[in-house]
Design a protein around this motif. Structure first.
Motif, mmCIF file in Angstrom:
data_model
loop_
_atom_site.group_PDB
_atom_site.id
_atom_site.type_symbol
_atom_site.label_atom_id
_atom_site.label_comp_id
_atom_site.label_asym_id
_atom_site.label_seq_id
_atom_site.Cartn_x
_atom_site.Cartn_y
_atom_site.Cartn_z
ATOM 1 N N TYR A 190 22.250 -8.056 -3.372
ATOM 2 C CA TYR A 190 23.581 -8.133 -3.962
ATOM 3 C C TYR A 190 24.616 -8.145 -2.851
ATOM 4 C CZ TYR A 190 27.411 -7.449 -7.254
ATOM 5 O OH TYR A 190 28.542 -7.627 -8.010
ATOM 6 N N VAL B 247 30.839 -5.834 -8.662
ATOM 7 C CA VAL B 247 31.076 -4.621 -7.884
ATOM 8 C C VAL B 247 31.985 -4.962 -6.711
ATOM 9 C CG1 VAL B 247 30.012 -2.801 -6.493
ATOM 10 C CG2 VAL B 247 28.851 -3.649 -8.556
ATOM 11 N N LYS C 118 26.378 -0.078 -1.765
ATOM 12 C CA LYS C 118 25.172 -0.911 -1.789
ATOM 13 C C LYS C 118 23.895 -0.094 -1.934
ATOM 14 C CE LYS C 118 26.417 -5.155 0.642
ATOM 15 N NZ LYS C 118 26.095 -5.997 1.833
ATOM 16 N N LEU D 108 22.657 -0.664 -5.304
ATOM 17 C CA LEU D 108 22.603 -2.042 -5.781
ATOM 18 C C LEU D 108 21.302 -2.718 -5.364
ATOM 19 C CD1 LEU D 108 26.246 -3.132 -4.907
ATOM 20 C CD2 LEU D 108 25.302 -2.899 -7.206
ATOM 21 N N VAL E 143 25.671 -4.504 -13.054
ATOM 22 C CA VAL E 143 25.033 -5.735 -12.585
ATOM 23 C C VAL E 143 24.355 -6.465 -13.739
ATOM 24 C CG1 VAL E 143 23.220 -6.650 -11.089
ATOM 25 C CG2 VAL E 143 24.742 -4.859 -10.242
ATOM 26 N N TRP F 224 18.927 -10.850 -12.809
ATOM 27 C CA TRP F 224 19.472 -9.583 -12.305
ATOM 28 C C TRP F 224 18.971 -8.421 -13.161
ATOM 29 C CZ3 TRP F 224 20.910 -8.498 -7.861
ATOM 30 C CH2 TRP F 224 21.687 -9.362 -7.094
ATOM 31 N N ALA G 161 17.035 -5.111 -11.686
ATOM 32 C CA ALA G 161 17.837 -3.908 -11.488
ATOM 33 C C ALA G 161 16.981 -2.648 -11.400
ATOM 34 C CB ALA G 161 18.852 -3.768 -12.628
ATOM 35 N N MET H 50 25.475 1.651 -12.200
ATOM 36 C CA MET H 50 25.504 0.457 -11.352
ATOM 37 C C MET H 50 24.542 -0.605 -11.873
ATOM 38 S SD MET H 50 27.830 1.049 -9.099
ATOM 39 C CE MET H 50 27.537 0.072 -7.639
ATOM 40 N N GLU H 51 23.392 -0.183 -12.350
ATOM 41 C CA GLU H 51 22.449 -1.133 -12.922
ATOM 42 C C GLU H 51 23.052 -1.827 -14.139
ATOM 43 O OE1 GLU H 51 18.928 1.092 -13.689
ATOM 44 O OE2 GLU H 51 18.329 1.203 -11.574
#
Length: 405
Positions: free
Chosen positions: A265, A227, A258, A261, A221, A7, A11, A217-218
């Motif tokens: 994801y 999330v 999303k 993301l 993850v 991940w 990302a 957000m990165e």
């Protein structure tokens, strides 16, 4: 399925594939408002991001983390799990406000008492890989408020936020483990819940605001957190004009999250705003929006109800998962309940390939949910502490909750 390191590699590349998100078009409506926000972004649905249970030896985790503090209680993987619920930082404390000092205290208290963080996705999939003698705990962070996750001028996580406090504690205590927070996001609410907005939308150039959101957000993850969708802007689902509006609030909210993301994801967890269901209750689990697009929520988080049963329990319903609001004194009282009567506390046997439980819990074992894991009945179930002479009986194991966000 990808592991966490994969991940991290994906990302940055995923940022090139995202579309514009709903909060980019100016302020959305505030929590509980009845109008739909102006803009929303779309993104393709994607498969999940889970890891299979590995062959860890008892007393170890698959990622070989140090065990840290544990309890001497015998294994009970049909015990209950606290799904904690946080909202804002600040003072004075209230049902939806926790001081940063007490949030840090919560983490340390839980760690030293043998608790370890897991996500709702891990609970759903039964991927609870924690050391022997420890208890899983889920941290859910509702509303994406500024005090939860803030970046300083140099782009670093502010240590005086919930995320910064978590990262600092993890550096000092690697046994706390990776990830573990579930971020239930409002992509189009107004400040201070505007997608972790550091200022009101109109006070920050759109390009900068989007870059900050994307970076956060990165990090979520990359670091193994989860999330969660909390609807587009926190409108009460029971007040939707019709079924379609309720579905739009859920589905467009998911799309708008999303957009930041990786494309593969899959958001599996949904938190009900104010704990209110749509009038057509199954629409919280699945529905259609935007000319036939579909959403599916495998986990639906309630607002209250106390500790939750496990996915191997016949009473487990992922579409209605109880949570525990961390208001003043609430966590302390629940921990005291389990100290007095640990019979309902989940305690890991350290081996993700087996499900250990005392004979007294055998009636609740759902063998069809084991997914190839081996059930193992163990001796030595913990006994409830005897009350002091003339004193009250120990409190019930499940703490009651109150209505809220």
């Amino acid at each position: 399925m990808m592991n966490r390191s994969e991940w991290a590699q994906k990302a940055a590349a995923a940022a090139l594939l995202v579309l514009l998100a709903a909060c980019g078009g100016g302020d959305g409506k505030g929590e509980g408002d009845g109008e739909q926000a102006n803009d929303s972004a779309t993104a393709a649905a994607a498969p999940g991001d889970t890891g299979a249970a590995s062959g860890a030896q008892p007393g170890q985790t698959a990622n070989n983390l140090p065990a840290g503090p544990t309890t001497q209680l015998p294994p009970n993987e049909l015990g209950r799990i606290m799904v904690l619920e946080y909202h804002r930082t600040g003072s004075p404390e209230g049902e939806f406000v926790r001081t940063l000092e007490n949030f840090r205290k919560d983490i340390r208290t839980l760690y030293e008492a043998g608790y370890r963080p897991v996500t709702m996705r891990q609970v759903l999939e039964g991927n609870i890989d924690i050391p022997r003698g420890t208890t899983p705990v889920v941290f859910t962070m509702d509303d994406a408020t500024r005090g939860q996750f803030y970046l300083t001028a140099n782009g670093e996580v502010d240590p005086n936020t919930m995320m910064g406090s978590w990262m600092s504690f993890k550096r000092e205590n690697p046994g706390w483990g990776p990830g573990g927070m579930v971020w239930c996001i409002l992509p189009a609410a107004s400040h201070p819940s505007n997608f972790f907005g550091e200022t009101k939308d109109r006070d920050t150039p759109r390009e900068q605001r989007e870059a900050n959101i994307r970076k956060k957000m990165e990090m979520i993850v990359r670091d193994g957190h989860e999330v969660c969708n909390h609807t587009l802007y926190h409108a009460r689902l029971d007040r939707a004009a019709n079924d379609q509006q309720a579905q739009d609030w859920i589905g467009i909210g998911e799309d708008s999250i999303k957009a930041y993301l990786p494309q593969d994801y899959d958001i599996v967890t949904f938190a009900l705003p104010l704990g209110m269901w749509p009038r057509n209750k199954p629409l919280a689990w699945a529905g259609t929006y935007r000319n036939g697009k579909r959403y599916e929520n495998k986990v639906v988080l309630e607002v209250s109800g106390g500790p939750s049963v496990t996915p191997w329990d016949t009473r487990w319903d992922p579409h209605s998962v109880d949570r525990f609001i961390v208001g003043p004194g609430q966590l302390e009282r629940q921990l005291q309940r389990w100290e007095q009567d640990p019979t309902n506390r989940y305690v890991s046997d350290g081996d993700p390939r087996t499900i250990s439980y005392p004979a007294t819990m055998a009636q609740y074992l759902n063998r069809s949910a084991l997914g190839g894991r081996t059930p193992r009945e163990v001796a030595g179930a913990p006994a409830a502490a005897a009350p002091a002479a003339g004193g009250a009986q120990p409190a019930a194991p499940a703490a009651g909750g109150t209505t809220g966000r």
